[in-house]
Scaffold this active site. Structure first.
Site, PDB file in Angstrom:
ATOM      1  N   GLY A  13       0.784  -1.237   0.000  1.00  0.00           N
ATOM      2  CA  GLY A  13       0.000   0.000   0.000  1.00  0.00           C
ATOM      3  C   GLY A  13       0.815   1.287   0.000  1.00  0.00           C
ATOM      4  CB  ILE A  14       0.166   4.500   1.762  1.00  0.00           C
ATOM      5  CG1 ILE A  14      -1.181   4.821   1.108  1.00  0.00           C
ATOM      6  CG2 ILE A  14       0.942   5.775   2.064  1.00  0.00           C
ATOM      7  CD1 ILE A  14      -2.174   5.544   2.020  1.00  0.00           C
ATOM      8  CG  ASP A  48       2.591  -6.040  16.792  1.00  0.00           C
ATOM      9  OD1 ASP A  48       2.150  -4.881  16.642  1.00  0.00           O
ATOM     10  OD2 ASP A  48       1.953  -6.944  17.379  1.00  0.00           O
ATOM     11  CB  VAL A  49       4.032  -0.385  15.434  1.00  0.00           C
ATOM     12  CG1 VAL A  49       4.896  -0.334  14.177  1.00  0.00           C
ATOM     13  CG2 VAL A  49       2.547  -0.362  15.098  1.00  0.00           C
ATOM     14  N   GLY A  77      -0.946   1.165  10.175  1.00  0.00           N
ATOM     15  CA  GLY A  77      -2.242   1.543  10.730  1.00  0.00           C
ATOM     16  C   GLY A  77      -3.305   0.499  10.446  1.00  0.00           C
ATOM     17  CE1 TYR A 140      -7.345   4.518  10.101  1.00  0.00           C
ATOM     18  CE2 TYR A 140      -8.751   6.262   9.247  1.00  0.00           C
ATOM     19  CZ  TYR A 140      -7.634   5.459   9.125  1.00  0.00           C
ATOM     20  OH  TYR A 140      -6.808   5.601   8.038  1.00  0.00           O
ATOM     21  CE  LYS A 144      -4.460   6.538  10.522  1.00  0.00           C
ATOM     22  NZ  LYS A 144      -3.068   6.195  10.207  1.00  0.00           N
ATOM     23  CB  ILE A 173      -5.064   6.189  -0.760  1.00  0.00           C
ATOM     24  CG1 ILE A 173      -4.940   7.631  -0.234  1.00  0.00           C
ATOM     25  CG2 ILE A 173      -3.856   5.804  -1.611  1.00  0.00           C
ATOM     26  CD1 ILE A 173      -4.865   8.724  -1.281  1.00  0.00           C
TER      27      ILE A 173
END
Ligand code: NDP
Length: 233
Positions: A13-14, A48-49, A77, A140, A144, A173
């Protein structure tokens, strides 16, 4: 030697688009991945954050192989959507832990090397939802929006060391995150975009790459929408 850039969640992805853009511009790139299989073209470290030990171990591996990251794209995320009345506390806590506390974990660790270098770039991948909220995404949106306060606070603490901290706020996106929504939900979102289309990961990466450049050295604490005009009001 070119600067080291770390992108969390850089396997897809991004995040992957950011990794590819920075690599194409000559940076040394490391990515972290969680469940996805990472592409072999970048140094990839599983992390894993939500786990501080894994974050620490990932940095040690990257520092040993490439050197300390002077550029951090905090991109990892998740979503756990649900209307407020039915949202479970775990769904709120898990999203905050991955999206906001995860960003805090990786940026706190990255700031060690950036402080030594007296130069750094941090970019948080937030969302248009941080700016306007969204029904079904209280968790979410809170995570954010939290990134905006986190970024500005770090930006003020570290400005004297030439470390800039900025936020990008993408609209819809084309990644697996958007594909999870029904066609009706996707077309309702795109209807709210003045440019009349969803964006591409490469369009986000282009702005992120600029914010990481020397040329962006006078931009810090900024929140940049990349949303086809969705948040302009
Ligand atoms: P993806 O779902 O494709 O990517 C999410 C990334 O986050 C993956 O690389 C995933 O790793 C990683 N990740 C999730 N949980 C963890 C974790 N606990 N530890 C480490 N990594 C984790 O979607 P996008 O590329 O779209 O999302 C990238 C970012 O952009 C996210 O922060 C998202 O909120 C944000 N964003 C996306 C928008 C969109 O419309 N697509 C709009 C606005 C913001 P892995 O795959 O290896 O498990």
């Amino acid at each position: 030697m070119s600067r080291v850039a770390l992108i969390t969640g850089g396997a897809v992805g991004i995040g992957l688009a950011c990794a590819d853009a920075l690599a194409a511009s000559g940076y040394q790139v490391a990515i972290t991945y969680h469940h996805s299989s990472p592409p072999s073209r970048h140094l990839a470290v599983r992390c894993d954050v939500t786990d501080s030990d894994e974050v620490g171990a990932a940095f040690e591996k990257i520092e040993a192989e490439l050197g300390a990251p002077e550029i951090l794209i905090s991109n990892a995320g998740i979503t756990r959507d649900g209307l407020m009345a039915r949202m479970k506390e775990a769904d709120f806590a898990d999203v905050l832990d991955a999206n906001l506390t995860g960003a805090w974990r990786v940026s706190q660790r990255a700031l060690r090397g950036m402080s030594r270098a007296r130069w750094g770039r941090i970019v948080f991948i937030s969302s248009v939802v941080a700016l306007g909220g969204n029904p079904g995404q209280a968790n979410y949106a809170a995570s954010k929006a939290g990134l905006c306060g986190l970024a500005k606070s770090i930006a003020k603490e570290y400005a004297k060391r030439s470390i800039t901290v900025n936020v990008v706020a993408p609209g819809p996106i084309e990644t697996s995150m958007l594909a999870k929504l029904s066609e009706a939900q996707q077309s309702a979102i795109v209807d709210a975009v003045p440019l009349g289309r969803s964006g591409t990961p490469e369009e986000v990466a282009a702005a992120v790459e600029f914010l990481c450049s020397e040329a962006a050295g006078y931009i810090t604490g900024a929140i940049l929408p990349i949303d086809g005009g969705m948040s302009m009001g």
